[in-house]
Design a protein around this motif. Sequence first.
Motif, PDB file in Angstrom:
ATOM      1  N   TYR A   1     -47.545 -11.981  -6.942  1.00  0.00           N
ATOM      2  CA  TYR A   1     -46.118 -11.696  -7.113  1.00  0.00           C
ATOM      3  C   TYR A   1     -45.738 -11.966  -8.567  1.00  0.00           C
ATOM      4  O   TYR A   1     -45.907 -13.067  -9.060  1.00  0.00           O
ATOM      5  CB  TYR A   1     -45.329 -12.602  -6.162  1.00  0.00           C
ATOM      6  CG  TYR A   1     -43.832 -12.601  -6.346  1.00  0.00           C
ATOM      7  CD1 TYR A   1     -43.127 -11.419  -6.516  1.00  0.00           C
ATOM      8  CD2 TYR A   1     -43.127 -13.806  -6.334  1.00  0.00           C
ATOM      9  CE1 TYR A   1     -41.753 -11.431  -6.667  1.00  0.00           C
ATOM     10  CE2 TYR A   1     -41.746 -13.823  -6.482  1.00  0.00           C
ATOM     11  CZ  TYR A   1     -41.068 -12.629  -6.657  1.00  0.00           C
ATOM     12  OH  TYR A   1     -39.709 -12.643  -6.807  1.00  0.00           O
TER      13      TYR A   1
ATOM     14  N   PRO B   1     -42.836 -12.292 -10.660  1.00  0.00           N
ATOM     15  CA  PRO B   1     -41.547 -12.544 -11.297  1.00  0.00           C
ATOM     16  C   PRO B   1     -41.761 -13.416 -12.532  1.00  0.00           C
ATOM     17  O   PRO B   1     -42.828 -14.020 -12.710  1.00  0.00           O
ATOM     18  CB  PRO B   1     -40.789 -13.339 -10.237  1.00  0.00           C
ATOM     19  CG  PRO B   1     -41.855 -14.144  -9.583  1.00  0.00           C
ATOM     20  CD  PRO B   1     -43.058 -13.224  -9.549  1.00  0.00           C
ATOM     21  N   THR B   2     -40.758 -13.513 -13.367  1.00  0.00           N
ATOM     22  CA  THR B   2     -40.785 -14.486 -14.458  1.00  0.00           C
ATOM     23  C   THR B   2     -40.421 -15.838 -13.860  1.00  0.00           C
ATOM     24  O   THR B   2     -39.364 -15.981 -13.241  1.00  0.00           O
ATOM     25  CB  THR B   2     -39.791 -14.105 -15.561  1.00  0.00           C
ATOM     26  OG1 THR B   2     -40.103 -12.796 -16.048  1.00  0.00           O
ATOM     27  CG2 THR B   2     -39.852 -15.092 -16.710  1.00  0.00           C
TER      28      THR B   2
ATOM     29  N   ILE C   1     -30.097  -9.404 -13.944  1.00  0.00           N
ATOM     30  CA  ILE C   1     -31.424  -9.718 -13.411  1.00  0.00           C
ATOM     31  C   ILE C   1     -31.272 -10.564 -12.154  1.00  0.00           C
ATOM     32  O   ILE C   1     -30.669 -11.636 -12.191  1.00  0.00           O
ATOM     33  CB  ILE C   1     -32.261 -10.478 -14.461  1.00  0.00           C
ATOM     34  CG1 ILE C   1     -32.475  -9.593 -15.698  1.00  0.00           C
ATOM     35  CG2 ILE C   1     -33.587 -10.931 -13.871  1.00  0.00           C
ATOM     36  CD1 ILE C   1     -33.090 -10.325 -16.874  1.00  0.00           C
TER      37      ILE C   1
ATOM     38  N   ALA D   1     -32.237 -13.226  -9.648  1.00  0.00           N
ATOM     39  CA  ALA D   1     -33.080 -14.413  -9.747  1.00  0.00           C
ATOM     40  C   ALA D   1     -32.940 -15.280  -8.506  1.00  0.00           C
ATOM     41  O   ALA D   1     -31.845 -15.425  -7.956  1.00  0.00           O
ATOM     42  CB  ALA D   1     -32.724 -15.224 -10.995  1.00  0.00           C
TER      43      ALA D   1
ATOM     44  N   ALA E   1     -39.951 -12.492  -3.267  1.00  0.00           N
ATOM     45  CA  ALA E   1     -40.645 -11.217  -3.524  1.00  0.00           C
ATOM     46  C   ALA E   1     -40.088 -10.126  -2.630  1.00  0.00           C
ATOM     47  O   ALA E   1     -39.858  -8.994  -3.062  1.00  0.00           O
ATOM     48  CB  ALA E   1     -42.139 -11.389  -3.288  1.00  0.00           C
TER      49      ALA E   1
ATOM     50  N   LYS F   1     -36.994  -8.810  -3.858  1.00  0.00           N
ATOM     51  CA  LYS F   1     -37.186  -8.144  -5.146  1.00  0.00           C
ATOM     52  C   LYS F   1     -36.567  -8.920  -6.314  1.00  0.00           C
ATOM     53  O   LYS F   1     -36.035  -8.338  -7.270  1.00  0.00           O
ATOM     54  CB  LYS F   1     -36.648  -6.703  -5.104  1.00  0.00           C
ATOM     55  CG  LYS F   1     -37.301  -5.857  -4.020  1.00  0.00           C
ATOM     56  CD  LYS F   1     -36.946  -4.402  -4.161  1.00  0.00           C
ATOM     57  CE  LYS F   1     -37.526  -3.574  -3.022  1.00  0.00           C
ATOM     58  NZ  LYS F   1     -38.952  -3.798  -2.799  1.00  0.00           N
ATOM     59  N   ALA F   2     -36.627 -10.246  -6.235  1.00  0.00           N
ATOM     60  CA  ALA F   2     -36.169 -11.075  -7.352  1.00  0.00           C
ATOM     61  C   ALA F   2     -37.085 -10.847  -8.547  1.00  0.00           C
ATOM     62  O   ALA F   2     -38.304 -10.813  -8.415  1.00  0.00           O
ATOM     63  CB  ALA F   2     -36.173 -12.548  -6.960  1.00  0.00           C
ATOM     64  N   GLU F   3     -36.483 -10.708  -9.722  1.00  0.00           N
ATOM     65  CA  GLU F   3     -37.246 -10.483 -10.946  1.00  0.00           C
ATOM     66  C   GLU F   3     -37.574 -11.776 -11.668  1.00  0.00           C
ATOM     67  O   GLU F   3     -38.418 -11.799 -12.575  1.00  0.00           O
ATOM     68  CB  GLU F   3     -36.464  -9.562 -11.886  1.00  0.00           C
ATOM     69  CG  GLU F   3     -36.159  -8.195 -11.304  1.00  0.00           C
ATOM     70  CD  GLU F   3     -35.179  -7.437 -12.175  1.00  0.00           C
ATOM     71  OE1 GLU F   3     -35.550  -7.070 -13.303  1.00  0.00           O
ATOM     72  OE2 GLU F   3     -34.025  -7.222 -11.734  1.00  0.00           O
ATOM     73  N   ALA F   4     -36.882 -12.849 -11.301  1.00  0.00           N
ATOM     74  CA  ALA F   4     -37.119 -14.155 -11.922  1.00  0.00           C
ATOM     75  C   ALA F   4     -36.867 -15.231 -10.885  1.00  0.00           C
ATOM     76  O   ALA F   4     -36.101 -15.034  -9.931  1.00  0.00           O
ATOM     77  CB  ALA F   4     -36.205 -14.352 -13.132  1.00  0.00           C
TER      78      ALA F   4
ATOM     79  N   SER G   1     -38.964 -16.458 -22.856  1.00  0.00           N
ATOM     80  CA  SER G   1     -39.493 -15.588 -21.797  1.00  0.00           C
ATOM     81  C   SER G   1     -39.569 -14.133 -22.237  1.00  0.00           C
ATOM     82  O   SER G   1     -40.127 -13.296 -21.514  1.00  0.00           O
ATOM     83  CB  SER G   1     -38.629 -15.699 -20.535  1.00  0.00           C
ATOM     84  OG  SER G   1     -37.422 -14.955 -20.674  1.00  0.00           O
TER      85      SER G   1
END
Length: 498
Positions: free
Chosen positions: A105, A107-108, A134, A136, A171, A174-177, A317
Amino acid sequence: MTDLVSHFDLDVTGERSALGGLVVTGITLSSKQVQPGDLYVGLAGVHAHGAQFAGDARAKGAVAIVTDARGQALAARSGLPVLVTPDPRASLGALSAWVYGTAEYPPTLFGVTGTNGKTSVSYILEAILRQLGILAGISTTAERRIGDLAMTSALTTPEATEVHGLLARMAEAKAEAVVIEVSAQALTRHRVDGIVFDVVGFTNLTHDHLDDYGTMQAYFEAKVPLFTPERARRGVVINDGEWGVRLARRAAIPVVTLSTYPGRPADWYAALLRETIDETRFILSGPDDQSLTTSIPVLGRHMAENAALAIVMLVESGIELSAIKNVLDRDGGIRVYIPGRAERIENSGPAVFIDYGHSPDAFTSTLDSLRRVTDGRIIMLFGADGDRDPSKREEMGQIAARLSDVVVITDFHPRTEDPAAIRRVLVDAARAAVPGREVHEVADPRTAFRTALGLATADDVILYAGPGHEDYHEVGGEHLPYSARDDARHALHEFGWL
């Protein structure tokens, strides 16, 4: 299941062929929280061994148990396949990552550590990411949250099984961070094993948790592993204090430094521009003449420092400072709500703040900030944790007396200790620090807050330190319902100020 056994080289009680048709869909340490398809991990505890509850886990749908040699015997009659490893806790992060596929997965990942400020920095990170558009996820002392789905926290950093489960749910959302608050205990107790953070941040190291670590040096050493390649890729360290300077030197990953002290060698500097009871404005400057001026809707120089750390972590980041500046200029500053951190309870009478601070340094930071913006008196209400680092109690009482005008001492999570004995240490320390200081001892927190309110005028400030966002009062091992924020509102209504 056979792939898992082979991957981790686990010993198996009975025939391996029986594992062939088993599918693992989750992992947990709690027999009460087992879901069908879970792998149950039985750890040795202080009072019992988790393997004793293997039968309960099976009844709830566990497909196997992982445990140690002692647990192997305890789980033998449960009917579950028993998988044995010498140190299941040390394997927990890797097992959880394998079960949930979190290594896949992308993400940041942000991790925040330090004695004070972890929760605030985490919320500020999540808030700015949201302002940037974004999505998060966040895991803090106050809550775990993915978008609008929030869950109450029990530990500053949850167990590895829960951390990886949260990452898997993030995940799906669909979290990007993802932002995770990382305590020293999380590192020494393997709670963030199996995770490599993209950026980690360090706030400070001050007197706390010596009941766990014994000395400040040992406490510091517990933090250092977060700044190694096994745990993180890049780091940001506030080096205003000696421990930050030491950490920047010890870090085995690329690190940039941040300071609020002019003249101190650092890569980034944050300077306070304006401080009011409702807002703190600051300027952040860095390499290549980069700068940003913004505000945070929370009281305190330390909150400007927390916000600056969050911004530099975002830059590390890969997010351009100019992009952060644009959204903060557009929105009029950082739009963040930090539950129970210098949280003001609006009313027509005295300014009332509910805070989570329960250490000498936290007391000092908040009281210093209040003094700079308060025309009237500061009335401080607080207690001290039972069954937690007693070595800080005397200093807490001294600081309260020196930096406030009236002190009200009450019970705060006495747990299994005698609450009167805890209060006595605080009262004696306060009176000795400032002879003649007005000090009140009121055991019941509800009565204590009303005592503080009865002493206040509309020009005064009441700081209720300790309970913050929490909604319980722990006495004799029992959690009794109690929210300082809700009780403050009820009391203000009773006094006609709300």
